[in-house]
Enzyme design. Sequence first.
Site, PDB file in Angstrom:
ATOM      1  N   CYS A 150       0.790 -20.248  43.444  1.00 48.28           N
ATOM      2  CA  CYS A 150       0.327 -21.404  43.744  1.00 48.28           C
ATOM      3  C   CYS A 150       1.115 -22.500  44.557  1.00 48.28           C
ATOM      4  CB  CYS A 150       0.070 -22.103  42.639  1.00 48.28           C
ATOM      5  SG  CYS A 150      -1.422 -21.156  41.546  1.00 48.28           S
ATOM      6  N   SER A 157       7.957 -13.242  37.775  1.00 45.91           N
ATOM      7  CA  SER A 157       7.646 -14.421  37.096  1.00 45.91           C
ATOM      8  C   SER A 157       7.504 -15.594  38.040  1.00 45.91           C
ATOM      9  CB  SER A 157       8.522 -14.916  35.950  1.00 45.91           C
ATOM     10  OG  SER A 157       8.154 -13.679  35.032  1.00 45.91           O
ATOM     11  N   TYR A 199      -7.875 -47.637  29.790  1.00 43.20           N
ATOM     12  CA  TYR A 199      -8.240 -48.667  30.871  1.00 43.20           C
ATOM     13  C   TYR A 199      -7.061 -49.731  31.036  1.00 43.20           C
ATOM     14  CZ  TYR A 199      -9.703 -52.999  33.040  1.00 43.20           C
ATOM     15  OH  TYR A 199      -9.812 -54.167  33.974  1.00 43.20           O
ATOM     16  N   GLU A 243       7.358  -3.471  38.595  1.00 47.19           N
ATOM     17  CA  GLU A 243       6.754  -4.523  39.650  1.00 47.19           C
ATOM     18  C   GLU A 243       7.362  -4.080  40.860  1.00 47.19           C
ATOM     19  OE1 GLU A 243       5.805  -7.322  42.162  1.00 47.19           O
ATOM     20  OE2 GLU A 243       5.161  -7.445  39.958  1.00 47.19           O
TER      21      GLU A 243
END
Length: 469
Positions: free
Chosen positions: A57, A53, A442, A47
């Site tokens: 977002c 990790s 519902y 990395e």
Amino acid sequence: MNMSAARGVRGTRERLVVIGGDAAGMSAASQARRLKGAEELEIVAFERGHFTSYSACGIPYWVGGDVPDRDQLIARTAEEHRARDIDLRMRTEVTEIDVAGGRVRARDVDSGAESWTSYDKLVIATGARPIRPDMPGADAPGVHGVQTLDDGQALIDTLARTRGRRAVVVGAGYIGVEMAEALINRGYEVTVVNRGSEPMSTLDPDMGRLVHEAMEGLGITMVNDAEVTKILTGEDGRVRAVATEAAEYPADVVVLGIGVRPETTLARAAGLPLGDHGGLLTDLAMRVRGHENIWAGGDCVEVLDLVSGQERHIALGTHANKHGQVIGTNAAGGYATFPGVVGTAVSKVCDLEIARTGLREKDARRAGLQFVTATIESTSRAGYYPSASTMTVKMLAERRTGRLLGVQIVGREGAGKRVDIAAVALTAGMTVEQMVSLDLGYAPPFSPVWDPVLVAARKAAKAVNAPLS
């Protein structure tokens, strides 16, 4: 050193090398480790950044202050991976893949030292890179792309030391819209410059118009149909404005939200197969086509669109983690597949929720499909129940067959996650007529008697069955 010779040096233990330490890469490494112990499989991961990790977002919500601590975005630290017998080498960038020799060349970012590492099996999870426009001033201090935690930290540092309160966001896709909200939350005066006719090009323009109106209602200045030509700097070299052919927009900070491209520089140089969107091409097992012991996943690959049957590039953490699970299973000798996607995404700008799945009108035309559309307005709860909010639902269905092709939803609380109903229907290949009879939950606090998605399906079913004029 070839692969068989390298294995002879290590004994019978295989080596899995992973390029990229975020969602796809480390999910693959972790899954492979679950299935095979260190005595059978050595795992080495590279990395180039400072973090592993993490949730990319979540970066806009960290920048905007909704998430107060950067470390809350990190699912597993490097130390935690190493404790599970994964040799994770941080700040180490892979610079070359030698496919014939079964090895990768890596460079220590801080010292510059280089070395080769052999592999029996390779995972490429290099992610995506933000699109930076090729124009004067694009690299000036105060101009930021936002893709990694390092990028987010750099932007937060800039915001902390910037005296002015004017921000320009270039681009109005998911990243641009979310960053506009983040900057509004930080008290900035925000202008969004967008080359499209409406924000959110992942929606049809009529639905994007609803996002436009809501953003302006939040105090964001929207400039559509405008191409940025250059970023202007002051005497100190820092950004001072964004210029289009028609105007200049003062800026103390600029955020680039133009989108991302697959980061496949290494793969291209190694001669691995790429698709029309620049992403790696894989089979259902996420194995790179034509290469038995190389897998790829995450934002650097193209995936099959289950609705259109075409390859697409979609950069989402949900897909990346699933890719990693599939890759890790297969690299460890098991069997798993990733069948494809329907293109579901959800976002928000302040209290406005934006969702889509499946095809837009232009996607359907590109695929050669004939279709009908249905657009309805409804409410998130029974109209008489307190706090019911409005939403608009647009649905596309194939002419003659009635097969659902796509759904877009824009509204307030309760709107966004309704798209999941459509995502399941798309995956199952349902028709809009079949959707009308779905037995959805519902009660007045949750939905009208007819859920908005079903109202849209009923209207689309009528359009499908209407005689051609």
